[in-house]
Every structure is written in structure tokens, then in C-alpha cells.
Design a protein around this motif. Structure first.
Motif, mmCIF file in Angstrom:
data_model
loop_
_atom_site.group_PDB
_atom_site.id
_atom_site.type_symbol
_atom_site.label_atom_id
_atom_site.label_comp_id
_atom_site.label_asym_id
_atom_site.label_seq_id
_atom_site.Cartn_x
_atom_site.Cartn_y
_atom_site.Cartn_z
ATOM 1 N N GLU A 90 0.852 -1.183 0.000
ATOM 2 C CA GLU A 90 0.000 0.000 0.000
ATOM 3 C C GLU A 90 0.888 1.233 0.000
ATOM 4 N N ASP A 91 0.445 2.232 -0.733
ATOM 5 C CA ASP A 91 1.193 3.476 -0.858
ATOM 6 C C ASP A 91 0.505 4.557 -0.044
ATOM 7 N N GLY A 128 4.102 8.556 -0.472
ATOM 8 C CA GLY A 128 5.106 7.555 -0.190
ATOM 9 C C GLY A 128 5.429 7.528 1.293
ATOM 10 N N PRO A 129 6.245 6.588 1.714
ATOM 11 C CA PRO A 129 6.836 5.511 0.901
ATOM 12 C C PRO A 129 5.865 4.359 0.669
ATOM 13 N N LEU A 130 6.253 3.460 -0.234
ATOM 14 C CA LEU A 130 5.485 2.241 -0.473
ATOM 15 C C LEU A 130 5.758 1.265 0.674
ATOM 16 N N SER A 148 11.304 3.268 -1.377
ATOM 17 C CA SER A 148 11.303 4.576 -2.044
ATOM 18 C C SER A 148 11.133 5.700 -1.040
ATOM 19 N N ALA A 149 11.512 6.877 -1.466
ATOM 20 C CA ALA A 149 11.436 8.064 -0.619
ATOM 21 C C ALA A 149 10.087 8.758 -0.818
ATOM 22 N N GLU A 280 8.323 15.437 3.979
ATOM 23 C CA GLU A 280 9.040 14.431 4.741
ATOM 24 C C GLU A 280 9.993 13.664 3.825
ATOM 25 N N GLY A 281 11.090 13.217 4.395
ATOM 26 C CA GLY A 281 11.988 12.331 3.669
ATOM 27 C C GLY A 281 13.032 13.084 2.877
#
Length: 391
Positions: A90-91, A128-130, A148-149, A280-281
């Protein structure tokens, strides 16, 4: 890693069966305990397997105005060589999650999923992330990993077209302030020479002193410089989820867009600069490093700090730095009684325009020479703005 309720129950049962089997010499209970413990161990091994996934995402587009469509395109590729991926994924998209099917994804293959990003509200939507959850066939253990970011989608305020733009004022060397229709070039600073610069702009005396070519930077002082000050104090926009702040953001975006369309210098300031949200990220931090004025409006939020101190600090900075010649101050009903702070700025800014949103009665003029625009929303502000004949 998390053990499910079923797995916890089976693990407790295994301990009890093994203890009872050894204690009372029942081989059948011992065998059942070993089988239960073996099932939990098998579940751990299965959940610990980490699939090699390559996740890429692309926002189409990544910057939109409020209400405009935006989509996120997500591609998941199985970079493994032996096993097919059969996972629950889930994303994250803002405050909601989007299911991403990763079923029987063979090695070297990929799957693409696209979905709508909510743009009904102004802000920065982190996507994201996934999150991939690996479960065993018996449902005893679940292990979630992130891939992923975070990619931000910037939802800008609505922009209402403005036809009128302040003409500005040019200051001559003897201190007079005049409207200047044609340009005048003034020295601003020195910088290092780069390929393509005209040699007539080289400052030879400084170049000889520092040992490298230095070039003069000039500015056109006749261009009107517009400063937009957005009041993001919570006291200026009372209430829960105030519409007056959204209207002020729309007005600020409209003024900024009109200035940029006319190739005029424009600056956007917030009364409380800390009232900004950041994506974020790592990807969000990189994107936030060079955001423009419309991005800052998307990230603006109400600040609950010391309201009076924030306004005084903003007024002091504007008076000290003299960032332009036209000041546009946008506030809410809670800022009606504080327009007197802008009166001291008339000496530094020949034109001062105040926009008050959501007020139930007309705002006081505050000081002579200040144009006050009362508006219910951004569209009403645009209509009133184009009707101003005196800047």
C-alpha cells in the motif's frame, strides 16, 4: 516485524504443550508442541525473506493549483532473479493509503499503478513511501518494509487574474521619490567573471587587487519591487480551519503571479516565518531547499506563537531592509485592530495596500496613505484590487 494474534496464540500453545509433554511424559503433547513451534519458525523464515523491489514514482504534475487534477504514477519492478513476488503493498498518499497489487510479479517484470492525488485543499501532500507487508501462508507473522522516498505534491492556492500592477517608485540620489517610467542603472555589487560577461563591465581596479576578474552587477532601480506580507498568525484568523487564511493565501498567490507575469521583482514574506510545513523524507527535503513563492504559500500554515512580537519583528525587518516600494499586507479579521503598525512603514514604502479577509465590518484605514481592501474571499479581492486607482 510483528507476530499476529494467531501466531502469538500458537506460540503460547507450543510452550504449554512442550512443558506439559515433558512434565507428564506425554509424547503426543510433545509432538504437538514441536509441530506448533516448527510452524512459527517456518513463518519467521518466510516473513524474513526480503524481496528485491525497485520502486519509482512520478507526479503528473507535481505542482497544481487547488482543485486541479494531479496523478501519481508508481512503478514496482521485481529485481530478484529466482522468486516471484506475491506481496501485500500500500502506498501512502497524504492521510490515506492506496492499495498496490504486487501479485505473482515474476523476476525482471514490473507493474504500474496510477491514482489521483487529492488536491481539494491547499498544502504539501506527501506521497510515499510504499509499504510492503510480507506474510507467511498461515498468517502467523507479518513483516512490513518501506520502499522509495517521499515525493511531495505541491497544491498551490487558487490564482485569480489581476490586471492592475503597481507602477512603483524610483528614488533619486537626492532623496526624492518619483514614479519613473524609464530605467536607471545603479551599481549593486561585484562578482567573479564568468564566460559570456561583457568586458566593459569588468572592474579593473578590484580585479588587479584580488588577482582575478571581477564584474560589476547593476540593478534597474526604476522597476517596481513588490513585497507581499502574509499574516499567518492564528490570532489574525480566529476559528477552526479558517477560510480567511485560505483567502489570504489566494490573494498572495494572485499578486505574486501578476508580478511574475509582468517580469517585476516580487518577494513573499510571512509574519511568522516558522509557520511552514516541510515535506518528509530526503526527496522532500531536497525539493524544499529551493522552493518558490507559490510553493511557500502551499506550505504555509497558521502559527500559534507570540502574535504581537511576530508582527513587530516583521515590521522592524521591513522598515530596516526596505525590500521594495510597494507593500501588500494580507490579514484576517483578527488583524483589523493592528493596522497601526503599518503606519510607521509609510516612510520606507511609498505604496501600502492592506487586504482584510472575513471581517464583518469595514476595517479602519490605520494611517493616511494606506489603501485598505475589505474582501470576503480571493475572487472579491481580485475585483477590488483591479478597482484601485491610487497606489
Amino acid at each position: 516485524m510483528g507476530i499476529t494474534a494467531r501466531g502469538a496464540g500458537l506460540l503460547v500453545a507450543a510452550v504449554v504443550l512442550l512443558a506439559a509433554g515433558f512434565r507428564f511424559a506425554y509424547p503426543e503433547l510433545t509432538l504437538l508442541g514441536v509441530a506448533a513451534a516448527g510452524a512459527v519458525g517456518y513463518a519467521l523464515l518466510v516473513a524474513l525473506w526480503r524481496p528485491r523491489l525497485e520502486v519509482t514514482r512520478r507526479a503528473d504534475p507535481d505542482r497544481v493549483s487547488r482543485g486541479e487534477p494531479a496523478r501519481m504514477v508508481l512503478t514496482v519492478r521485481n529485481a530478484g532473479r529466482l522468486r516471484a513476488a506475491n506481496l501485500l503493498a500500500e502506498d501512502r498518499c497524504g492521510d490515506r493509503t492506496v492499495p498496490v497489487p504486487v501479485l505473482r510479479l515474476r523476476p525482471g517484470r514490473d507493474t504500474t499503478v496510477d491514482y489521483d492525488v487529492p488536491t481539494d485543499r491547499r498544502g504539501v501532500v506527501p506521497v510515499g513511501p510504499l509499504r510492503v507487508t510480507r506474510r507467511d501462508p498461515l498468517g502467523l507473522v507479518a513483516l512490513a518494509r518501506s520502499y522509495s522516498a517521499v515525493v511531495p505534491v505541491w497544491v498551490h492556492p487558487r490564482i485569480h487574474p489581476l490586471t492592475a500592477v503597481p507602477t512603483g517608485a524610483g528614488r533619486s540620489l537626492d532623496g526624492r521619490v518619483d514614479g519613473v517610467p524609464q530605467g536607471s542603472i545603479t551599481f549593486d555589487s561585484l562578482r567573479e567573471y564568468v564566460v559570456g560577461d561583457e568586458l566593459r563591465r569588468v572592474h579593473w581596479r578590484t580585479s588587479a587587487r584580488v588577482g582575478e576578474l571581477m564584474v560589476r552587477e547593476n540593478v534597474d532601480t526604476s522597476l517596481p519591487r513588490i513585497v507581499v506580507l502574509l499574516d499567518n498568525r492564528a490570532t489574525a484568523h480566529p476559528g477552526r480551519d479558517p477560510e480567511s487564511f485560505e483567502s489570504a493565501c489566494e490573494a498572495a498567490a494572485s499578486v505574486v503571479a501578476a508580478a511574475l507575469r509582468a517580469d517585476l521583482p516580487v518577494s513573499l514574506l510571512l509574519v511568522a516565518p516558522e509557520g511552514l510545513t516541510t515535506p518528509e523524507g530526503p526527496a522532500g527535503e531536497a525539493a524544499g531547499a529551493g522552493i518558490g513563492p507559490l510553493d511557500r504559500l502551499a506550505a504555509a500554515r497558521l502559527d500559534t506563537g507570540d502574535a504581537t512580537a511576530a508582527l513587530r519583528a516583521a515590521a522592524t525587518r521591513l522598515r530596516r531592509d526596505r525590500l521594495g516600494d510597494t507593500l501588500v499586507f494580507l490579514t484576517g479579521p483578527g488583524g483589523r485592530g493592528e493596522l497601526g503598525h503599518l503606519g510607521a512603514l509609510r516612510g520606507a514604502y511609498p505604496s501600502v495596500v492592506v487586504g482584510v479577509f472575513g471581517a464583518t465590518e469595514p476595517a479602519p484605514a490605520g494611517a493616511t496613505g494606506i489603501v485598505v481592501v475589505d474582501a470576503a474571499d480571493g475572487a472579491a479581492f481580485a475585483a477590488e484590487w483591479d478597482g484601485v486607482r491610487r497606489w
